[in-house]
Design a protein around this motif. Structure first.
Motif, PDB file in Angstrom:
ATOM      1  N   ILE A  42      58.122   6.344 -84.417  1.00 32.85           N
ATOM      2  CA  ILE A  42      57.386   5.090 -84.624  1.00 32.85           C
ATOM      3  C   ILE A  42      56.173   5.028 -83.705  1.00 32.85           C
ATOM      4  N   TYR A  43      56.354   5.499 -82.471  1.00 25.80           N
ATOM      5  CA  TYR A  43      55.245   5.507 -81.508  1.00 25.80           C
ATOM      6  C   TYR A  43      54.087   6.363 -82.014  1.00 25.80           C
ATOM      7  N   PHE A  44      54.388   7.561 -82.471  1.00 23.45           N
ATOM      8  CA  PHE A  44      53.334   8.462 -82.942  1.00 23.45           C
ATOM      9  C   PHE A  44      52.690   7.961 -84.234  1.00 23.45           C
ATOM     10  N   LEU A  45      53.455   7.259 -85.063  1.00 29.37           N
ATOM     11  CA  LEU A  45      52.873   6.669 -86.269  1.00 29.37           C
ATOM     12  C   LEU A  45      51.810   5.637 -85.898  1.00 29.37           C
ATOM     13  N   CYS A  46      52.023   4.985 -84.747  1.00 26.96           N
ATOM     14  CA  CYS A  46      51.064   3.964 -84.297  1.00 26.96           C
ATOM     15  C   CYS A  46      49.771   4.571 -83.760  1.00 26.96           C
ATOM     16  N   ILE A  47      49.842   5.799 -83.225  1.00 26.98           N
ATOM     17  CA  ILE A  47      48.633   6.385 -82.644  1.00 26.98           C
ATOM     18  C   ILE A  47      47.957   7.385 -83.577  1.00 26.98           C
ATOM     19  N   ILE A  48      48.557   7.647 -84.744  1.00 26.82           N
ATOM     20  CA  ILE A  48      47.920   8.561 -85.709  1.00 26.82           C
ATOM     21  C   ILE A  48      46.533   8.078 -86.124  1.00 26.82           C
ATOM     22  N   PRO A  49      46.355   6.754 -86.404  1.00 25.20           N
ATOM     23  CA  PRO A  49      45.011   6.289 -86.789  1.00 25.20           C
ATOM     24  C   PRO A  49      43.934   6.658 -85.780  1.00 25.20           C
ATOM     25  N   LEU A  50      44.288   6.669 -84.497  1.00 24.41           N
ATOM     26  CA  LEU A  50      43.313   7.022 -83.470  1.00 24.41           C
ATOM     27  C   LEU A  50      42.876   8.477 -83.618  1.00 24.41           C
ATOM     28  N   PHE A  51      43.823   9.366 -83.843  1.00 22.25           N
ATOM     29  CA  PHE A  51      43.490  10.779 -83.999  1.00 22.25           C
ATOM     30  C   PHE A  51      42.721  11.040 -85.287  1.00 22.25           C
ATOM     31  N   VAL A  52      43.127  10.334 -86.360  1.00 20.11           N
ATOM     32  CA  VAL A  52      42.417  10.476 -87.636  1.00 20.11           C
ATOM     33  C   VAL A  52      40.972  10.016 -87.487  1.00 20.11           C
ATOM     34  N   THR A  53      40.785   8.923 -86.786  1.00 11.62           N
ATOM     35  CA  THR A  53      39.439   8.400 -86.552  1.00 11.62           C
ATOM     36  C   THR A  53      38.620   9.368 -85.705  1.00 11.62           C
ATOM     37  N   LEU A  54      39.258   9.894 -84.660  1.00 11.50           N
ATOM     38  CA  LEU A  54      38.579  10.831 -83.777  1.00 11.50           C
ATOM     39  C   LEU A  54      38.118  12.072 -84.553  1.00 11.50           C
ATOM     40  N   ILE A  55      38.993  12.583 -85.404  1.00 13.12           N
ATOM     41  CA  ILE A  55      38.652  13.768 -86.196  1.00 13.12           C
ATOM     42  C   ILE A  55      37.593  13.438 -87.238  1.00 13.12           C
ATOM     43  N   GLY A  56      37.790  12.279 -87.910  1.00 13.95           N
ATOM     44  CA  GLY A  56      36.859  11.898 -88.975  1.00 13.95           C
ATOM     45  C   GLY A  56      35.455  11.640 -88.480  1.00 13.95           C
ATOM     46  N   PHE A  57      35.356  10.851 -87.421  1.00 13.07           N
ATOM     47  CA  PHE A  57      34.028  10.519 -86.899  1.00 13.07           C
ATOM     48  C   PHE A  57      33.488  11.578 -85.952  1.00 13.07           C
ATOM     49  N   GLY A  58      34.395  12.321 -85.335  1.00 14.04           N
ATOM     50  CA  GLY A  58      33.944  13.316 -84.372  1.00 14.04           C
ATOM     51  C   GLY A  58      33.567  14.633 -85.003  1.00 14.04           C
ATOM     52  N   VAL A  59      34.463  15.159 -85.849  1.00 15.74           N
ATOM     53  CA  VAL A  59      34.224  16.470 -86.444  1.00 15.74           C
ATOM     54  C   VAL A  59      33.436  16.366 -87.733  1.00 15.74           C
ATOM     55  N   GLY A  60      33.850  15.449 -88.600  1.00 15.20           N
ATOM     56  CA  GLY A  60      33.197  15.351 -89.904  1.00 15.20           C
ATOM     57  C   GLY A  60      31.768  14.872 -89.843  1.00 15.20           C
ATOM     58  N   ASN A  61      31.421  14.061 -88.855  1.00 14.22           N
ATOM     59  CA  ASN A  61      30.080  13.486 -88.804  1.00 14.22           C
ATOM     60  C   ASN A  61      29.310  13.910 -87.551  1.00 14.22           C
ATOM     61  N   ILE A  62      29.766  14.966 -86.921  1.00 13.31           N
ATOM     62  CA  ILE A  62      29.150  15.360 -85.653  1.00 13.31           C
ATOM     63  C   ILE A  62      27.673  15.719 -85.816  1.00 13.31           C
TER      64      ILE A  62
ATOM     65  N   PHE B 135      38.538   1.995 -82.273  1.00  9.42           N
ATOM     66  CA  PHE B 135      39.874   2.376 -82.714  1.00  9.42           C
ATOM     67  C   PHE B 135      40.816   2.589 -81.527  1.00  9.42           C
ATOM     68  N   TYR B 136      40.252   3.007 -80.417  1.00  8.87           N
ATOM     69  CA  TYR B 136      41.063   3.194 -79.212  1.00  8.87           C
ATOM     70  C   TYR B 136      41.608   1.846 -78.740  1.00  8.87           C
ATOM     71  N   LEU B 137      40.750   0.825 -78.725  1.00  6.26           N
ATOM     72  CA  LEU B 137      41.172  -0.512 -78.308  1.00  6.26           C
ATOM     73  C   LEU B 137      42.172  -1.110 -79.297  1.00  6.26           C
ATOM     74  N   ILE B 138      41.949  -0.856 -80.576  1.00  8.90           N
ATOM     75  CA  ILE B 138      42.890  -1.338 -81.597  1.00  8.90           C
ATOM     76  C   ILE B 138      44.256  -0.699 -81.405  1.00  8.90           C
ATOM     77  N   THR B 139      44.243   0.614 -81.132  1.00  6.51           N
ATOM     78  CA  THR B 139      45.500   1.331 -80.907  1.00  6.51           C
ATOM     79  C   THR B 139      46.222   0.797 -79.683  1.00  6.51           C
ATOM     80  N   LEU B 140      45.488   0.553 -78.604  1.00  4.96           N
ATOM     81  CA  LEU B 140      46.092   0.000 -77.392  1.00  4.96           C
ATOM     82  C   LEU B 140      46.715  -1.367 -77.657  1.00  4.96           C
ATOM     83  N   ALA B 141      46.020  -2.184 -78.451  1.00  2.20           N
ATOM     84  CA  ALA B 141      46.532  -3.521 -78.780  1.00  2.20           C
ATOM     85  C   ALA B 141      47.835  -3.417 -79.569  1.00  2.20           C
TER      86      ALA B 141
END
Length: 272
Positions: A33-53, A68-74
Protein backbone atom coordinates in the motif's frame (compact mmCIF):
# COMPACT_ATOMS: atom_id res chain seq x y z
CA UNK A 1 9.62 -9.12 38.09
CA UNK A 2 12.05 -6.37 37.14
CA UNK A 3 12.20 -4.81 33.67
CA UNK A 4 13.87 -7.64 31.76
CA UNK A 5 14.34 -6.99 28.04
CA UNK A 6 15.52 -10.57 27.44
CA UNK A 7 12.26 -11.91 28.84
CA UNK A 8 10.22 -9.50 26.70
CA UNK A 9 12.09 -10.61 23.57
CA UNK A 10 11.79 -14.27 24.51
CA UNK A 11 8.05 -13.85 25.04
CA UNK A 12 7.70 -12.14 21.64
CA UNK A 13 9.41 -15.05 19.88
CA UNK A 14 7.19 -17.49 21.75
CA UNK A 15 4.07 -15.55 20.74
CA UNK A 16 5.15 -15.62 17.09
CA UNK A 17 6.21 -19.26 17.11
CA UNK A 18 4.33 -21.14 14.41
CA UNK A 19 2.46 -18.00 13.37
CA UNK A 20 5.06 -16.02 11.45
CA UNK A 21 3.18 -16.13 8.14
CA UNK A 22 0.31 -13.73 9.01
CA UNK A 23 2.78 -11.43 10.77
CA UNK A 24 5.03 -11.25 7.69
CA UNK A 25 2.04 -10.86 5.36
CA UNK A 26 0.79 -7.90 7.42
CA UNK A 27 4.14 -6.17 6.91
CA UNK A 28 4.10 -7.01 3.22
CA UNK A 29 0.61 -5.55 2.86
CA UNK A 30 1.82 -2.39 4.62
CA UNK A 31 4.65 -2.05 2.09
CA UNK A 32 2.46 -2.75 -0.95
CA UNK A 33 0.00 0.00 0.00
CA UNK A 34 2.88 2.34 0.82
CA UNK A 35 4.55 1.84 -2.56
CA UNK A 36 1.22 2.24 -4.36
CA UNK A 37 1.05 5.70 -2.78
CA UNK A 38 4.48 6.77 -4.04
CA UNK A 39 4.21 5.29 -7.56
CA UNK A 40 2.64 8.52 -8.93
CA UNK A 41 5.77 10.39 -7.86
CA UNK A 42 8.06 8.06 -9.80
CA UNK A 43 5.74 8.05 -12.82
CA UNK A 44 5.74 11.84 -12.79
CA UNK A 45 9.51 11.97 -12.39
CA UNK A 46 10.00 9.64 -15.36
CA UNK A 47 7.32 11.29 -17.48
CA UNK A 48 8.43 14.86 -16.98
CA UNK A 49 12.09 14.12 -16.49
CA UNK A 50 12.91 11.60 -19.19
CA UNK A 51 10.12 12.04 -21.70
CA UNK A 52 10.32 15.83 -21.83
CA UNK A 53 13.95 16.43 -20.96
CA UNK A 54 14.69 17.86 -24.39
CA UNK A 55 11.53 19.93 -24.80
CA UNK A 56 10.90 21.20 -21.28
CA UNK A 57 12.87 23.81 -19.43
CA UNK A 58 14.56 23.14 -16.12
CA UNK A 59 12.13 25.33 -14.17
CA UNK A 60 9.19 23.47 -15.72
CA UNK A 61 10.55 20.08 -14.66
CA UNK A 62 11.40 21.23 -11.14
CA UNK A 63 7.99 22.81 -10.56
CA UNK A 64 6.10 19.71 -11.68
CA UNK A 65 8.32 17.38 -9.69
CA UNK A 66 7.94 19.52 -6.55
CA UNK A 67 4.16 19.63 -7.04
CA UNK A 68 3.84 15.85 -7.18
CA UNK A 69 6.40 15.45 -4.42
CA UNK A 70 4.32 17.64 -2.08
CA UNK A 71 1.15 15.81 -3.08
CA UNK A 72 2.82 12.49 -2.32
CA UNK A 73 4.01 13.73 1.07
CA UNK A 74 0.49 14.91 1.89
CA UNK A 75 -0.93 11.50 1.00
CA UNK A 76 1.72 9.68 3.04
CA UNK A 77 1.08 11.97 6.02
CA UNK A 78 -2.39 10.40 6.16
CA UNK A 79 -1.73 6.90 4.88
CA UNK A 80 1.39 5.94 6.86
CA UNK A 81 -0.04 6.64 10.36
CA UNK A 82 -3.20 4.71 9.44
CA UNK A 83 -1.19 1.77 8.10
CA UNK A 84 1.11 1.86 11.12
CA UNK A 85 -1.86 1.69 13.49
CA UNK A 86 -3.35 -1.25 11.60
CA UNK A 87 0.00 -3.03 11.54
CA UNK A 88 0.75 -2.57 15.24
CA UNK A 89 -2.82 -3.59 16.06
CA UNK A 90 -2.49 -6.79 14.01
CA UNK A 91 0.89 -7.73 15.51
CA UNK A 92 -0.21 -7.07 19.10
CA UNK A 93 -3.00 -9.61 18.58
CA UNK A 94 -0.31 -12.30 18.79
CA UNK A 95 0.11 -11.38 22.45
CA UNK A 96 -3.60 -11.25 23.18
CA UNK A 97 -4.52 -14.70 21.87
CA UNK A 98 -2.87 -18.03 21.21
CA UNK A 99 -5.45 -18.93 18.58
CA UNK A 100 -4.95 -18.78 14.82
CA UNK A 101 -4.56 -15.26 13.44
CA UNK A 102 -5.36 -14.32 9.86
CA UNK A 103 -4.60 -11.29 7.72
CA UNK A 104 -8.13 -10.03 8.41
CA UNK A 105 -6.91 -8.65 11.74
CA UNK A 106 -4.89 -6.06 9.78
CA UNK A 107 -8.09 -4.77 8.18
CA UNK A 108 -9.77 -4.78 11.57
CA UNK A 109 -6.99 -2.50 12.76
CA UNK A 110 -7.87 -0.07 9.98
CA UNK A 111 -11.16 0.61 11.75
CA UNK A 112 -9.16 2.59 14.33
CA UNK A 113 -7.72 4.85 11.62
CA UNK A 114 -8.97 8.12 13.13
CA UNK A 115 -7.52 7.46 16.59
CA UNK A 116 -4.31 6.16 15.04
CA UNK A 117 -3.95 9.23 12.88
CA UNK A 118 -4.51 11.53 15.83
CA UNK A 119 -2.17 9.58 18.12
CA UNK A 120 0.78 9.55 15.73
CA UNK A 121 0.23 13.13 14.59
CA UNK A 122 0.09 14.26 18.23
CA UNK A 123 3.36 12.43 18.91
CA UNK A 124 5.05 14.17 15.95
CA UNK A 125 3.52 17.53 16.91
CA UNK A 126 4.93 17.34 20.45
CA UNK A 127 8.39 16.28 19.25
CA UNK A 128 8.48 19.06 16.65
CA UNK A 129 7.46 21.61 19.29
CA UNK A 130 10.41 20.59 21.48
CA UNK A 131 12.78 20.72 18.50
CA UNK A 132 11.49 24.19 17.61
CA UNK A 133 11.93 25.38 21.19
CA UNK A 134 15.51 24.10 21.37
CA UNK A 135 16.30 25.59 17.96
CA UNK A 136 15.08 29.02 19.09
CA UNK A 137 17.02 28.77 22.36
CA UNK A 138 20.12 27.69 20.42
CA UNK A 139 19.91 30.58 17.97
CA UNK A 140 19.42 33.10 20.79
CA UNK A 141 22.32 31.59 22.75
CA UNK A 142 24.62 31.77 19.73
CA UNK A 143 23.68 35.39 19.07
CA UNK A 144 24.23 36.39 22.68
CA UNK A 145 27.48 34.45 23.02
CA UNK A 146 28.64 35.51 19.55
CA UNK A 147 29.96 32.00 18.98
CA UNK A 148 29.46 30.26 15.60
CA UNK A 149 29.80 26.71 17.00
CA UNK A 150 26.58 24.74 17.49
CA UNK A 151 27.82 21.14 17.83
CA UNK A 152 27.48 20.99 21.62
CA UNK A 153 23.98 22.43 21.51
CA UNK A 154 22.99 19.99 18.74
CA UNK A 155 24.19 17.10 20.90
CA UNK A 156 22.21 18.40 23.88
CA UNK A 157 19.14 18.81 21.67
CA UNK A 158 19.51 15.29 20.26
CA UNK A 159 19.77 13.79 23.75
CA UNK A 160 16.70 15.69 24.92
CA UNK A 161 14.66 14.69 21.85
CA UNK A 162 15.65 11.04 22.28
CA UNK A 163 14.54 11.27 25.91
CA UNK A 164 11.19 12.76 24.91
CA UNK A 165 10.74 10.16 22.18
CA UNK A 166 11.25 7.42 24.76
CA UNK A 167 8.77 9.07 27.11
CA UNK A 168 6.15 9.17 24.36
CA UNK A 169 7.05 5.79 22.84
CA UNK A 170 4.24 3.77 24.42
CA UNK A 171 1.45 5.88 22.91
CA UNK A 172 0.63 3.61 19.96
CA UNK A 173 0.71 0.51 22.19
CA UNK A 174 -1.61 2.12 24.72
CA UNK A 175 -4.01 2.92 21.88
CA UNK A 176 -3.93 -0.70 20.71
CA UNK A 177 -4.47 -1.91 24.27
CA UNK A 178 -7.44 0.43 24.73
CA UNK A 179 -8.86 1.92 21.49
CA UNK A 180 -11.26 4.06 23.56
CA UNK A 181 -8.42 6.06 25.13
CA UNK A 182 -8.16 9.76 24.30
CA UNK A 183 -5.37 10.83 21.93
CA UNK A 184 -3.85 13.24 24.44
CA UNK A 185 -4.09 10.63 27.17
CA UNK A 186 -1.85 8.21 25.24
CA UNK A 187 1.09 10.56 25.71
CA UNK A 188 0.34 11.56 29.30
CA UNK A 189 0.04 7.92 30.37
CA UNK A 190 3.13 6.99 28.37
CA UNK A 191 5.10 9.62 30.28
CA UNK A 192 3.82 8.23 33.59
CA UNK A 193 4.60 4.62 32.70
CA UNK A 194 8.13 5.30 31.40
CA UNK A 195 9.19 7.76 34.10
CA UNK A 196 11.60 5.43 35.89
CA UNK A 197 12.51 3.19 32.94
CA UNK A 198 13.83 5.48 30.21
CA UNK A 199 17.29 3.92 30.23
CA UNK A 200 15.74 0.44 30.17
CA UNK A 201 13.73 1.37 27.08
CA UNK A 202 16.81 2.87 25.44
CA UNK A 203 18.76 -0.35 26.04
CA UNK A 204 15.84 -2.37 24.72
CA UNK A 205 15.93 -0.49 21.43
CA UNK A 206 19.71 -0.73 21.21
CA UNK A 207 19.46 -4.50 21.61
CA UNK A 208 17.87 -4.65 18.14
CA UNK A 209 20.81 -2.91 16.45
CA UNK A 210 22.33 -6.18 15.27
CA UNK A 211 19.01 -7.25 13.76
CA UNK A 212 18.74 -3.92 11.90
CA UNK A 213 22.17 -4.47 10.38
CA UNK A 214 21.21 -8.01 9.41
CA UNK A 215 18.07 -6.67 7.72
CA UNK A 216 20.21 -4.28 5.68
CA UNK A 217 22.34 -7.21 4.49
CA UNK A 218 19.15 -8.84 3.16
CA UNK A 219 18.26 -5.64 1.23
CA UNK A 220 15.51 -4.92 3.74
CA UNK A 221 13.70 -8.24 3.27
CA UNK A 222 14.63 -9.33 6.78
CA UNK A 223 12.67 -6.36 8.14
CA UNK A 224 9.46 -8.28 7.41
CA UNK A 225 10.48 -10.67 10.21
CA UNK A 226 12.22 -8.12 12.39
CA UNK A 227 9.26 -5.70 12.55
CA UNK A 228 6.78 -8.07 14.27
CA UNK A 229 9.52 -9.23 16.64
CA UNK A 230 10.30 -5.60 17.52
CA UNK A 231 6.65 -4.55 17.88
CA UNK A 232 5.71 -7.51 20.10
CA UNK A 233 8.76 -7.02 22.30
CA UNK A 234 7.87 -3.37 22.86
CA UNK A 235 4.23 -4.25 23.44
CA UNK A 236 5.25 -6.75 26.13
CA UNK A 237 7.41 -4.06 27.72
CA UNK A 238 4.55 -1.54 27.52
CA UNK A 239 2.15 -3.91 29.28
CA UNK A 240 4.73 -4.54 32.00
CA UNK A 241 5.25 -0.80 32.60
CA UNK A 242 1.50 -0.19 32.56
CA UNK A 243 0.82 -2.90 35.14
CA UNK A 244 3.76 -1.87 37.33
CA UNK A 245 2.67 1.78 37.43
CA UNK A 246 -0.99 1.01 38.07
CA UNK A 247 -0.14 -1.42 40.86
CA UNK A 248 2.08 1.23 42.47
CA UNK A 249 -0.76 3.76 42.24
CA UNK A 250 -3.20 1.30 43.83
CA UNK A 251 -0.72 0.62 46.62
CA UNK A 252 -0.35 4.33 47.24
CA UNK A 253 -4.11 4.87 47.19
CA UNK A 254 -4.70 2.08 49.71
CA UNK A 255 -1.80 3.10 51.95
CA UNK A 256 -0.40 6.59 51.22
CA UNK A 257 2.29 6.17 53.87
CA UNK A 258 3.66 2.94 52.38
CA UNK A 259 6.98 3.26 50.52
CA UNK A 260 6.72 2.77 46.76
CA UNK A 261 8.47 -0.09 44.89
CA UNK A 262 11.29 2.21 43.71
CA UNK A 263 11.92 3.34 47.29
CA UNK A 264 11.95 -0.22 48.57
CA UNK A 265 14.47 -1.28 45.93
CA UNK A 266 16.70 1.65 46.82
CA UNK A 267 16.54 0.76 50.51
CA UNK A 268 17.39 -2.89 49.77
CA UNK A 269 20.48 -1.85 47.81
CA UNK A 270 21.53 0.45 50.65
CA UNK A 271 21.21 -2.36 53.20
CA UNK A 272 23.34 -4.61 51.02
Amino acid sequence: MDFNRKEFKKAALSQLDGRWTPAVLSGLLFLVIYFLCIIPLFVTLIGFGVGNIENAGEDYLISHFLTFYLITLAILAFVVPILMTAYVYSICEFQKTSEKITLSVFFKGLSHWAKGLGTIWYFIYRILLWELLFSIIGVVAIILAKEPGTIIWEIITAIFIIRKSLQYSLNIYLLVENPQIKVTETLSKSIDYTETHLMDLFKLRLSFLGWYLLSLLTIGIGALWLAPYYVLTNYNAALYLKNETEEALKLKANNPAAPQPEVLKAEEKTDE
